[in-house]
Design an enzyme around this catalytic site. Structure first.
Site, mmCIF file in Angstrom:
data_model
loop_
_atom_site.group_PDB
_atom_site.id
_atom_site.type_symbol
_atom_site.label_atom_id
_atom_site.label_comp_id
_atom_site.label_asym_id
_atom_site.label_seq_id
_atom_site.Cartn_x
_atom_site.Cartn_y
_atom_site.Cartn_z
ATOM 1 N N LYS A 41 16.473 38.708 60.645
ATOM 2 C CA LYS A 41 15.416 39.707 60.448
ATOM 3 C C LYS A 41 16.019 41.000 59.907
ATOM 4 O O LYS A 41 17.039 41.480 60.421
ATOM 5 C CB LYS A 41 14.723 39.973 61.793
ATOM 6 C CG LYS A 41 13.528 40.927 61.709
ATOM 7 C CD LYS A 41 12.840 41.038 63.076
ATOM 8 C CE LYS A 41 11.589 41.879 63.034
ATOM 9 N NZ LYS A 41 10.879 41.884 64.331
ATOM 10 N N SER B 136 6.148 39.935 68.543
ATOM 11 C CA SER B 136 6.730 39.655 67.230
ATOM 12 C C SER B 136 7.566 38.400 67.132
ATOM 13 O O SER B 136 8.031 38.044 66.049
ATOM 14 C CB SER B 136 7.562 40.859 66.770
ATOM 15 O OG SER B 136 6.718 41.942 66.458
ATOM 16 N N SER C 25 6.182 40.835 63.829
ATOM 17 C CA SER C 25 6.908 41.438 62.742
ATOM 18 C C SER C 25 8.027 40.563 62.206
ATOM 19 O O SER C 25 8.531 40.811 61.126
ATOM 20 C CB SER C 25 7.503 42.774 63.205
ATOM 21 O OG SER C 25 8.421 42.579 64.277
#
Lengths: 451, 451
Positions: free
Chosen positions: B82, B175, B151
């Site tokens: 990420k 997320s 996210s």
């Protein structure tokens, strides 16, 4: 060796003149710049300076004071920032060639808060390599042949040299209280987590951001202004206490803690502390010690291995990012860092968990002491700053507060060998305001003028 | 709209062939690269790729497997990271123009640990702006007209698309578990602090690094490999549990938690969960609910305001660095971020402390539930991924675990509207290993093949 004249110049005593129009933050700043121009070549407190931006900020602050609308009690205060703390306008180099010229994308939380409060970020100050042991160039303003201590070397020396009234530093072992002692200034290590460490290259569970200054008043004002704007570390309640520095208050009972430092302290230092204790007693304060109080004796036992335990915890917590730096450029790390990595590589996650559990036991033991006394006193260091620039001194008197997480203040009350030495007053977790009240009283009673 | 074929390709099932010389990490990687070349233009999971370095790392890993000396169970595993997590060989852009092209000085702790374990960092994956709400370009591999959730958008979509068997993400609200549900993959949100967040642009007290994967085995192996090498967040004990994934174990009692999500969940989703509960009961599991157990009812009450409370806590903790970004380049922040700042600016440190105290109460309430059941089940999301790319869905089923800090796993067991939907199994703090055992058993009993 050239000599310079150390000079403690508080900020809070200047603001009345700002309001009255007899002085201004810009003029205050210019006097600091004059000191820097004269003595920085000897002291070497700074890694970088941003004088242009500081002047522009000081002009805006001068306008606000003139209009009677300062943003806070520290509006216009020039501040030096330890160079492990990010600033958007200056590199953050961490005392390491690995970070040479490295630009952050932002101001660290404390820097953003200081700017919001109107303070002026004048420059970045010298730190040891990654705030650990390897010294960099700074010299002690009281004797340029001696260390200023570390790791917050430049922030402490800069205050003593009159370059700025307040320097921001950090302590995970002794990096605020020891340099405060060596440089004859006020050092404030807040409760664990009291000031937001966001944007500091600092990931240790017992590290904390603190304030080095010429006065207790400035220390409190700075810490409070930061906490109100950006809080403490995430999940922590942040610095507790009122906007105004708590006024001096006599404690009924204090504990004298010898700590592992006692065996290493100089005869003169122990004598100075003993004399101070005698004077506090003569004012009616009850002083309990390991000899006459079981809770004190228990804490003395508990902190015996404070430095070893702290090194173990800090060591595991340094595995990263040291592993990443080593992969990238092993030669850029000092021998100290390589040795540290070699030692830490032998640790396991289970060893670390055991160390955390041991620390919890010590914390519980210290917390019980609060039922027996209102504060704890001890020395800030084993003696004055050692001669030479090859090391930054030792922390047997400082590791306890770092490990326990309680707040501590160093008051520049003693002199040994014509060099300053601090009295350390310690408080209890989140009771930083009470600690300020007691430290203020002690400073006054022992002839200090650092309120 | 073009179509691609989602495909769950675990890593752990491939290693026997590596040892036998019938396959190699390099060949495994090349098959992933072929998928990326074919489908990445549609899926848009990556912000950046480093294929050259990945191939070089895969070759070294292939040698180690050939010699029977892999560094760990995940040696040779391609992993997507990420893009709020720092990598020394690729920029870290945080889904924000403010971080465009920004180079860190190091690998984040999890990245350093993964490389040490032999894993291959293949690329940086799309995140919403600073891991908050503003979506970026990624599409759901099951339906390119739908969001992959956020996210951790790219890490989840990349696993579903077969680009890599494991993606690293973070969760402060929902997320990990929500995108796992939307993409039909396994999501693991560990206990608070279980995996070291050093070097992630992520400062929230309830955020945690977690694993998105094709199998429970891969998730456990990755989390364990990280924790053993760099531990958890400083001061936390780190992920607890054995090196081998705990095998499936039937729980005697589980709690069904409706959470605030129940009122918003689709009829079909609720029906799917009810059916699953019926099947678990038929296997002899006792299922307690708010209707028949006081402790469950208390937790349901406690988590009612979970999202609002989480937003309050996250909001204060975002004051910095948003204040610094805003000063630097306000136009580069989304409207969502400006709105968030406007709301948070009204908060005081005292408000934040009150919110922390409320969270502690909720945590205590949940901890008591451990005396009543071994695990908790609920949905992972209110329904399948919503149509459109303008948002990333909502988190009423996920906020409780984030707020409480307990571990949670999403199992891709349900299908609604031809789209995947997850069953969420939650455990108790630091009992991540027990959670894996129960989740493994539930997956098996409900017809899953994600062990």
């Amino acid at each position: 060796m050239a000599k310079i004249t150390p000079e403690l110049i508080p900020f809070h005593t200047a603001t009345a003149a700002f309001s009255a129009g007899k002085d201004s933050p810009r003029e205050y700043l210019e006097r600091r710049i004059a000191k820097i121009e004269a003595d920085e070549p000897q002291v070497r407190a700074f890694v970088s300076l941003n004088i242009d931006r500081a002047r522009a900020a000081a002009d805006m602050s001068s306008d606000r004071w003139k209009q009677g609308q300062p943003l806070s009690a520290i509006d216009g205060m020039p501040v030096g920032i330890k160079d492990i703390i990010e600033t958007v306008d200056m590199p953050t180099e961490c005392g390491s060639p690995i970070y040479k010229g490295w630009q952050s994308n932002r101001d660290a939380a404390v820097v953003a808060a200081l700017r919001e409060a109107g303070a002026i970020i004048i420059g970045k100050t010298v730190t040891t390599e990654f705030a650990a042991m390897e010294p960099r160039a700074t010299r002690n303003p009281w004797d340029l042949g001696r260390t200023p201590g570390g790791s917050s070397s430049g922030s402490a020396a800069g205050v003593a040299a009159g370059f700025f009234p307040v320097g921001i530093g950090t302590q995970a072992l002794g990096s605020l209280i020891r340099p405060a002692s060596y440089n004859g200034i006020v050092g404030f290590k807040p409760s664990q987590g009291a000031l937001n460490r966001g944007g500091a290259i600092d990931y240790l569970s017992q590290s904390v951001i603190g304030v080095l200054s010429a006065s207790l008043e400035d220390s409190w004002n700075v810490a409070h202004a930061i906490a109100q704007r950006v809080g403490g570390d995430p999940g922590f309640p942040g610095l507790m206490g009122p906007a105004q520095r708590p006024l001096g208050k006599m404690p009924r009972t204090i504990a004298l803690l010898q700590t592992p430092g006692w065996d290493q302290a100089s005869f003169a230092a122990k004598r100075l502390l003993d004399d101070a204790i005698t004077r506090l007693k003569s004012r009616g304060v009850t002083v309990i010690t390991r000899a006459d109080d079981k809770a004190v004796a228990e804490v003395e036992m508990a902190v015996t291995n404070g430095i070893a335990l702290s090194h173990k915890i800090n060591g595991w917590e340094w595995l990263w990012p040291l592993n990443s730096f080593k992969t990238r450029d092993a030669a850029a790390l000092s021998k100290f860092m390589h040795d540290r990595m070699a030692t830490n590589a032998k640790m396991t996650l289970d060893d670390y968990r055991a160390a955390l559990a041991e620390r919890e036991t010590i914390r519980a033991s210290y917390a019980k002491l609060a039922e027996h006394c209102e504060a704890v006193v001890t020395l800030s260091a084993i003696g004055p700053a050692p001669v030479g620039l090859h090391g930054t001194g030792t922390s047997p008197f400082n590791a306890p507060a770092s490990m326990i997480g309680n707040p501590a203040i160093s008051l520049p009350l003693f002199t040994e060998d014509s060099m300053p030495l601090g009295l350390q007053v310690m408080g209890f977790l989140h009771k930083d305001a009470d600690l300020f009240a007691i430290a203020g009283w002690i400073d006054d009673v022992l002839g200090g003028t650092h309120a």
